[in-house]
Design a protein around this motif. Structure first.
Motif, PDB file in Angstrom:
ATOM      1  N   GLN A   3       0.821  -1.222   0.000  1.00  0.00           N
ATOM      2  CA  GLN A   3       0.000   0.000   0.000  1.00  0.00           C
ATOM      3  C   GLN A   3       0.851   1.267   0.000  1.00  0.00           C
ATOM      4  O   GLN A   3       0.479   2.267  -0.613  1.00  0.00           O
ATOM      5  N   SER A   4       1.969   1.233   0.687  1.00  0.00           N
ATOM      6  CA  SER A   4       2.804   2.446   0.764  1.00  0.00           C
ATOM      7  C   SER A   4       3.944   2.416  -0.255  1.00  0.00           C
ATOM      8  O   SER A   4       4.872   3.216  -0.174  1.00  0.00           O
ATOM      9  N   LEU A  29      -9.854  -1.447   7.687  1.00  0.00           N
ATOM     10  CA  LEU A  29      -8.994  -1.888   6.584  1.00  0.00           C
ATOM     11  C   LEU A  29      -8.951  -0.836   5.475  1.00  0.00           C
ATOM     12  O   LEU A  29      -7.902  -0.582   4.884  1.00  0.00           O
ATOM     13  N   ALA A  30     -10.089  -0.201   5.201  1.00  0.00           N
ATOM     14  CA  ALA A  30     -10.125   0.849   4.171  1.00  0.00           C
ATOM     15  C   ALA A  30      -9.301   2.062   4.625  1.00  0.00           C
ATOM     16  O   ALA A  30      -8.606   2.689   3.818  1.00  0.00           O
ATOM     17  N   CYS A  31      -9.355   2.372   5.902  1.00  0.00           N
ATOM     18  CA  CYS A  31      -8.627   3.528   6.423  1.00  0.00           C
ATOM     19  C   CYS A  31      -7.119   3.247   6.446  1.00  0.00           C
ATOM     20  O   CYS A  31      -6.313   4.111   6.104  1.00  0.00           O
ATOM     21  N   MET A  32      -6.748   2.033   6.846  1.00  0.00           N
ATOM     22  CA  MET A  32      -5.336   1.634   6.801  1.00  0.00           C
ATOM     23  C   MET A  32      -4.790   1.819   5.385  1.00  0.00           C
ATOM     24  O   MET A  32      -3.702   2.387   5.192  1.00  0.00           O
ATOM     25  N   GLU A  33      -5.545   1.364   4.390  1.00  0.00           N
ATOM     26  CA  GLU A  33      -5.100   1.487   3.002  1.00  0.00           C
ATOM     27  C   GLU A  33      -4.989   2.952   2.575  1.00  0.00           C
ATOM     28  O   GLU A  33      -3.980   3.369   1.993  1.00  0.00           O
ATOM     29  N   ALA A  34      -5.998   3.733   2.884  1.00  0.00           N
ATOM     30  CA  ALA A  34      -5.983   5.147   2.490  1.00  0.00           C
ATOM     31  C   ALA A  34      -4.809   5.883   3.147  1.00  0.00           C
ATOM     32  O   ALA A  34      -4.156   6.722   2.514  1.00  0.00           O
ATOM     33  N   ASP A  81       6.074  19.745  -2.396  1.00  0.00           N
ATOM     34  CA  ASP A  81       6.303  20.405  -1.103  1.00  0.00           C
ATOM     35  C   ASP A  81       6.079  19.404   0.031  1.00  0.00           C
ATOM     36  O   ASP A  81       4.995  19.332   0.616  1.00  0.00           O
ATOM     37  N   VAL A  82       7.122  18.619   0.335  1.00  0.00           N
ATOM     38  CA  VAL A  82       6.986  17.585   1.373  1.00  0.00           C
ATOM     39  C   VAL A  82       6.846  18.223   2.752  1.00  0.00           C
ATOM     40  O   VAL A  82       6.127  17.717   3.614  1.00  0.00           O
ATOM     41  N   LYS A  83       7.526  19.355   2.945  1.00  0.00           N
ATOM     42  CA  LYS A  83       7.505  19.997   4.264  1.00  0.00           C
ATOM     43  C   LYS A  83       6.075  20.308   4.720  1.00  0.00           C
ATOM     44  O   LYS A  83       5.732  20.110   5.888  1.00  0.00           O
ATOM     45  N   MET A  84       5.277  20.773   3.761  1.00  0.00           N
ATOM     46  CA  MET A  84       3.890  21.108   4.092  1.00  0.00           C
ATOM     47  C   MET A  84       3.103  19.867   4.533  1.00  0.00           C
ATOM     48  O   MET A  84       2.093  19.971   5.219  1.00  0.00           O
ATOM     49  N   MET A  85       3.578  18.692   4.120  1.00  0.00           N
ATOM     50  CA  MET A  85       2.853  17.448   4.400  1.00  0.00           C
ATOM     51  C   MET A  85       3.385  16.718   5.634  1.00  0.00           C
ATOM     52  O   MET A  85       2.932  15.597   5.938  1.00  0.00           O
ATOM     53  N   ALA A  86       4.334  17.324   6.359  1.00  0.00           N
ATOM     54  CA  ALA A  86       5.001  16.605   7.458  1.00  0.00           C
ATOM     55  C   ALA A  86       4.012  16.062   8.493  1.00  0.00           C
ATOM     56  O   ALA A  86       4.110  14.897   8.902  1.00  0.00           O
ATOM     57  N   ASN A  87       3.062  16.889   8.915  1.00  0.00           N
ATOM     58  CA  ASN A  87       2.099  16.406   9.919  1.00  0.00           C
ATOM     59  C   ASN A  87       1.200  15.321   9.358  1.00  0.00           C
ATOM     60  O   ASN A  87       0.803  14.397  10.076  1.00  0.00           O
ATOM     61  N   CYS A  88       0.906  15.437   8.090  1.00  0.00           N
ATOM     62  CA  CYS A  88       0.068  14.446   7.427  1.00  0.00           C
ATOM     63  C   CYS A  88       0.806  13.095   7.394  1.00  0.00           C
ATOM     64  O   CYS A  88       0.220  12.055   7.708  1.00  0.00           O
ATOM     65  N   ILE A  89       2.081  13.129   7.039  1.00  0.00           N
ATOM     66  CA  ILE A  89       2.908  11.911   6.996  1.00  0.00           C
ATOM     67  C   ILE A  89       2.949  11.246   8.369  1.00  0.00           C
ATOM     68  O   ILE A  89       2.792  10.036   8.508  1.00  0.00           O
ATOM     69  N   ARG A  90       3.165  12.075   9.383  1.00  0.00           N
ATOM     70  CA  ARG A  90       3.224  11.608  10.767  1.00  0.00           C
ATOM     71  C   ARG A  90       1.905  10.935  11.187  1.00  0.00           C
ATOM     72  O   ARG A  90       1.901   9.839  11.746  1.00  0.00           O
ATOM     73  N   LEU A  91       0.804  11.616  10.907  1.00  0.00           N
ATOM     74  CA  LEU A  91      -0.505  11.077  11.322  1.00  0.00           C
ATOM     75  C   LEU A  91      -0.905   9.870  10.485  1.00  0.00           C
ATOM     76  O   LEU A  91      -1.509   8.922  11.002  1.00  0.00           O
ATOM     77  N   ASP A  92      -0.568   9.892   9.191  1.00  0.00           N
ATOM     78  CA  ASP A  92      -0.861   8.727   8.345  1.00  0.00           C
ATOM     79  C   ASP A  92      -0.225   7.467   8.919  1.00  0.00           C
ATOM     80  O   ASP A  92      -0.832   6.396   8.907  1.00  0.00           O
ATOM     81  N   ARG A  93       1.016   7.609   9.410  1.00  0.00           N
ATOM     82  CA  ARG A  93       1.705   6.423   9.918  1.00  0.00           C
ATOM     83  C   ARG A  93       1.008   5.865  11.155  1.00  0.00           C
ATOM     84  O   ARG A  93       0.685   4.684  11.218  1.00  0.00           O
ATOM     85  N   VAL A  94       0.781   6.713  12.145  1.00  0.00           N
ATOM     86  CA  VAL A  94       0.193   6.212  13.394  1.00  0.00           C
ATOM     87  C   VAL A  94      -1.248   5.772  13.166  1.00  0.00           C
ATOM     88  O   VAL A  94      -1.713   4.804  13.791  1.00  0.00           O
ATOM     89  N   CYS A  95      -1.947   6.412  12.241  1.00  0.00           N
ATOM     90  CA  CYS A  95      -3.336   6.046  11.969  1.00  0.00           C
ATOM     91  C   CYS A  95      -3.397   4.685  11.260  1.00  0.00           C
ATOM     92  O   CYS A  95      -4.189   3.821  11.644  1.00  0.00           O
TER      93      CYS A  95
END
Lengths: 109, 109, 109, 109
Positions: free
Chosen positions: A57-58, D13-18, D31-45
């Motif tokens: 997925q990633s 399962l759908a949320c894990m995939e998304a 612009d990866v910097k703008m996405m830093a919090n998103c990357i962080r939350l995507d992982r733990v979520c």
């Protein structure tokens, strides 16, 4: 996503589910001792399928390597489950063999 | 890292180890059936401790919430292990109670 | 536990920690884009080390195979981290190379 | 399996995939910097959804507590993703909000 990746992902998720259901059902059997190896393999197989699903997925650079390991563990878990006539073991064996196959197809695709 | 975080991390890693060792040892016991709940709780407790360790190490915005859940599961796993006189269960109960305590201290710190 | 297993377990836990710390620190860097591959590899490396630690602690029948994969991923993550002069990347590269080495020693022991 | 459990499992399962897809896509953005919090939350979520799926599938005694945590993390990840107009973020926000809702329904069922 390439077809082989999608099929492999679906097979990993189905195998993770079958192994977790089999883990629980084995612990509820009358003769738990007989299921000890099955319980052990269900755990590592479910967790490896989960890691493989995450890698696909990633789009992890190691998705192929993780799926190679997954194929090995699924084959072993499927063989163990196949020794037991419980419905949950037979369903798990099927899911394991399908996943091993899908992982191998994905690697060589 | 704040002192409470380091102590909580150490306790989570120690508890993860004790639970995984207890999981394996329970499956090797003569009477596996008697250990079924212990095996079940060892698995979820080890995996939650692992998630908590990852959250602390990566400074996740949800480390406190994950440690609150971890404290609850550790307390339950410790109580189950405490019912059994096997050395691995007694060691696991100790590690679980310490981890529950460290998680609670970390949350309120 | 055999000496090689204990050393491998210690190295896996140290590498998991270094990768999770590096993951967080990379996301806090001024130039996150430059760290994208590092962030990606830190995640899969930390999670594979965690799976390897669990496999060793619970004496999984697949601990060697999991450590073989872990050695591969650690080597790649170490090489990526080694390209960056940040202290967290250098510390992570060290932990990765040590873990790759310890996994290989454990497999051949 | 009760209806609420099956719906919650599907949503996890759908949320894990998304989240895993969004994690990868964020790392590929200009612009990866703008996405830093998103990357962080995507992982733990993603990882918490994976733990929740495992807990439901294996009928863990802590499935409700894990889903309570999952609902909290999904809500936060959805809010972060919702700030970004990228298609992967919007799809992830949807999956997160659905999962938070399904987890809450499952707990109170």
């Amino acid at each position: 996503m390439k077809n082989e990746y999608q099929e492999c992902l679906d097979a990993c998720l189905a195998c993770m589910e079958a192994c977790n259901i089999c883990f629980d059902a084995c612990l509820n059997e009358e003769d738990v001792k007989m299921m000890a190896n099955c319980i052990r393999l269900d755990r590592v197989c479910a967790d490896t399928c989960s890691l493989a699903a995450k890698a696909i997925q990633s789009d992890s650079p190691f998705k192929e390597e993780i799926c190679r390991l997954c194929a090995e563990i699924c084959a072993a878990c499927g063989e163990e489950c196949n020794k037991h006539s419980h419905e949950h073991c037979q369903m798990c064996a099927d899911a394991c063999f399908r996943c091993a196959e899908a992982c191998r197809r994905m690697i060589t695709a």
